[in-house]
Scaffold this active site. Structure first.
Site, mmCIF file in Angstrom:
data_model
loop_
_atom_site.group_PDB
_atom_site.id
_atom_site.type_symbol
_atom_site.label_atom_id
_atom_site.label_comp_id
_atom_site.label_asym_id
_atom_site.label_seq_id
_atom_site.Cartn_x
_atom_site.Cartn_y
_atom_site.Cartn_z
ATOM 1 N N ALA A 75 -8.012 -14.202 -12.726
ATOM 2 C CA ALA A 75 -8.972 -14.122 -14.017
ATOM 3 C C ALA A 75 -8.099 -15.059 -15.346
ATOM 4 C CB ALA A 75 -9.168 -12.868 -14.715
ATOM 5 N N GLY A 120 -7.743 -11.789 -9.616
ATOM 6 C CA GLY A 120 -9.139 -12.188 -9.505
ATOM 7 C C GLY A 120 -9.107 -12.786 -8.216
ATOM 8 N N GLU A 123 -9.020 -10.851 -5.056
ATOM 9 C CA GLU A 123 -10.339 -9.798 -5.125
ATOM 10 C C GLU A 123 -11.558 -10.670 -4.579
ATOM 11 O OE1 GLU A 123 -9.190 -8.317 -9.298
ATOM 12 O OE2 GLU A 123 -9.443 -6.601 -8.771
ATOM 13 N N GLU A 143 -1.799 -7.888 -12.173
ATOM 14 C CA GLU A 143 -2.066 -7.446 -13.445
ATOM 15 C C GLU A 143 -1.579 -6.958 -13.583
ATOM 16 O OE1 GLU A 143 -3.950 -7.455 -10.404
ATOM 17 O OE2 GLU A 143 -5.917 -8.854 -11.089
HETATM 18 N N1 COA Z 1 -5.220 -18.288 -16.182
HETATM 19 C C1 COA Z 1 -4.915 -18.378 -17.100
HETATM 20 N N2 COA Z 1 -3.865 -19.855 -16.552
HETATM 21 C C2 COA Z 1 -3.809 -19.794 -15.561
HETATM 22 C C3 COA Z 1 -3.611 -19.088 -14.528
HETATM 23 C C4 COA Z 1 -4.762 -17.789 -14.923
HETATM 24 N N3 COA Z 1 -4.126 -16.862 -14.234
HETATM 25 N N4 COA Z 1 -2.818 -18.995 -13.839
HETATM 26 C C5 COA Z 1 -2.081 -20.707 -13.483
HETATM 27 N N5 COA Z 1 -2.641 -20.715 -15.195
HETATM 28 C C6 COA Z 1 -2.143 -21.862 -15.711
HETATM 29 C C7 COA Z 1 -1.111 -22.018 -17.026
HETATM 30 O O1 COA Z 1 -0.775 -21.600 -17.765
HETATM 31 C C8 COA Z 1 -0.529 -23.488 -16.479
HETATM 32 O O2 COA Z 1 -1.414 -24.531 -17.595
HETATM 33 P P1 COA Z 1 -0.372 -24.972 -18.094
HETATM 34 O O3 COA Z 1 -0.447 -26.218 -17.270
HETATM 35 O O4 COA Z 1 -1.753 -25.607 -19.530
HETATM 36 O O5 COA Z 1 0.387 -24.985 -18.925
HETATM 37 C C9 COA Z 1 -0.547 -24.421 -15.196
HETATM 38 O O6 COA Z 1 -2.033 -23.266 -14.645
HETATM 39 C C10 COA Z 1 0.086 -24.163 -13.676
HETATM 40 O O7 COA Z 1 0.343 -22.979 -13.968
HETATM 41 P P2 COA Z 1 2.152 -22.379 -13.810
HETATM 42 O O8 COA Z 1 2.202 -21.385 -14.753
HETATM 43 O O9 COA Z 1 2.684 -23.747 -15.148
HETATM 44 O O10 COA Z 1 2.145 -23.377 -12.077
HETATM 45 P P3 COA Z 1 3.778 -22.379 -11.734
HETATM 46 O O11 COA Z 1 3.263 -23.041 -9.749
HETATM 47 O O12 COA Z 1 5.053 -22.476 -12.333
HETATM 48 O O13 COA Z 1 3.339 -20.963 -11.240
HETATM 49 C C11 COA Z 1 1.633 -18.908 -11.173
HETATM 50 C C12 COA Z 1 2.432 -20.425 -10.301
HETATM 51 C C13 COA Z 1 0.820 -18.404 -10.137
HETATM 52 C C14 COA Z 1 3.054 -18.042 -9.998
HETATM 53 C C15 COA Z 1 1.231 -18.568 -12.019
HETATM 54 O O14 COA Z 1 0.535 -19.098 -12.535
HETATM 55 C C16 COA Z 1 0.991 -17.569 -12.968
HETATM 56 O O15 COA Z 1 1.843 -16.338 -12.761
HETATM 57 N N6 COA Z 1 -0.429 -17.426 -13.837
HETATM 58 C C17 COA Z 1 -0.937 -16.258 -13.156
HETATM 59 C C18 COA Z 1 -1.219 -15.089 -12.154
HETATM 60 C C19 COA Z 1 -1.627 -13.412 -12.791
HETATM 61 O O16 COA Z 1 -1.267 -13.176 -13.429
HETATM 62 N N7 COA Z 1 -3.409 -14.168 -12.255
HETATM 63 C C20 COA Z 1 -3.726 -12.308 -12.809
HETATM 64 C C21 COA Z 1 -4.618 -12.146 -13.666
HETATM 65 S S1 COA Z 1 -5.738 -11.340 -14.631
#
Ligand code: COA
Length: 270
Positions: A75, A120, A123, A143
């Site tokens: 999400a 999500g 999920e 989460e």
């Molecule tokens: N919600 C909003 N934005 C998200 C996102 C999320 N769940 N997951 C990634 N993004 C965005 C990042 O903020 C980033 O945006 P920016 O360039 O404007 O800063 C872009 O997507 C790329 O992500 P980034 O984190 O730079 O890539 P990465 O390769 O370094 O890391 C992940 C990849 C998936 C490990 C990391 O993005 C992450 O941990 N995301 C969240 C996952 C999460 O906790 N999901 C559960 C949500 S309840």
């Protein structure tokens, strides 16, 4: 684009018909396809459209993410900042309802997980009938690392898919697992090179479409989904009822007659 392909407008999704198969691509690669409000609204609209007469020719759905990095990275975290408990409950209920609609849809839905399937995203994949994963796919429920918990059915479907102990380990640690680990624990059915992921999902979808009567697939889907929530006795009763109901369909008559007449059946989905 071949004549049998058509692109439909459901932004920010890319929705493409390939004959009887609908390919739905979540298209927000700049945010790793995170589920924000416009994506949820578009998914709800596609599901409603699938239920209409205009989509009655469809026989299967493939759900995937744009790019090679992410299926869905969860999400959209940015929306959580100012949430109050009541907002959060409504947020969870809304996503749960959407995912339950996918699960209850009478078409087979294959998740083609092309990268991160987190929160999500995992999920959503779990709400599909089964998952094919690219070799680079990663699965997790992160989460807890945000101080929250899965709210789109993760604590409900993951333990049923992989067992409660594995589900706890993933949800307590927030750690990601690889596609191979996901395969070993039965979370995904197949792991494929990224370049073959969609084509293989399409082959499977077409194998279902070409062999199976749509009414049979719908009844099997209901029997497994609903039956998993019942005790064995009730689940058997449900199976017998659905089995019986199929004999009121044209497809069941056609299927058995075609076998006797040694020809390929022509199913109508009725
Ligand atoms: N919600 C909003 N934005 C998200 C996102 C999320 N769940 N997951 C990634 N993004 C965005 C990042 O903020 C980033 O945006 P920016 O360039 O404007 O800063 C872009 O997507 C790329 O992500 P980034 O984190 O730079 O890539 P990465 O390769 O370094 O890391 C992940 C990849 C998936 C490990 C990391 O993005 C992450 O941990 N995301 C969240 C996952 C999460 O906790 N999901 C559960 C949500 S309840």
């Amino acid at each position: 684009m071949s004549q049998s392909e058509a692109t439909l407008k459901f932004e920010p999704l890319l929705v493409r018909e390939e004959g009887p198969v609908l390919v739905v691509t979540i298209n927000r690669p700049e945010a790793l396809n995170a589920l924000n409000e416009p994506v949820l609204i578009a998914l709800e609209s596609v599901l409603s459209w699938i239920g209409t007469e205009k989509a009655s020719h469809l026989r299967a759905v493939i759900l995937t993410g744009a790019g090679e990095k992410a299926f869905v990275a969860g999400a959209d975290i940015k929306q959580f900042e100012n949430f109050q408990p009541r907002d959060a409950t409504a947020f969870a209920r809304r996503g749960q309802e959407l995912f339950q609609r996918i699960e209850k849809m009478n078409l087979p839905v294959i998740a083609a997980v092309n990268g991160f399937a987190l929160g999500g995203g995992l999920e959503l994949a779990l709400a599909c009938d089964f998952i094919y994963a690219a070799e680079n796919a990663k699965f997790g429920l992160p989460e807890c690392t945000l101080g929250i918990m899965p709210g789109y059915g993760g604590t409900v479907r993951l333990p049923r898919r992989v067992g409660p102990a594995r589900a706890r380990e993933m949800a307590f640690s927030g750690a990601m697992i690889s596609a191979q680990e996901a395969l070993q624990m039965g979370l995904v059915n197949r792991v494929l090179p990224q370049a073959q992921l969609l084509a293989t999902a399409m082959e499977t979808a077409m194998a279902i479409v070409n062999r199976a009567a749509p009414v049979a697939v719908g009844a099997i889907k209901e029997s497994i989904h609903h039956g998993m929530q019942l005790n064995e006795e009730k689940a058997h009763e449900l199976e017998a009822r659905l089995f019986g109901d199929l004999f009121a369909t044209l497809d069941a008559r056609e299927g058995t007659r075609a076998f006797v007449e040694k020809r390929k059946p022509k199913f109508q989905g009725k």
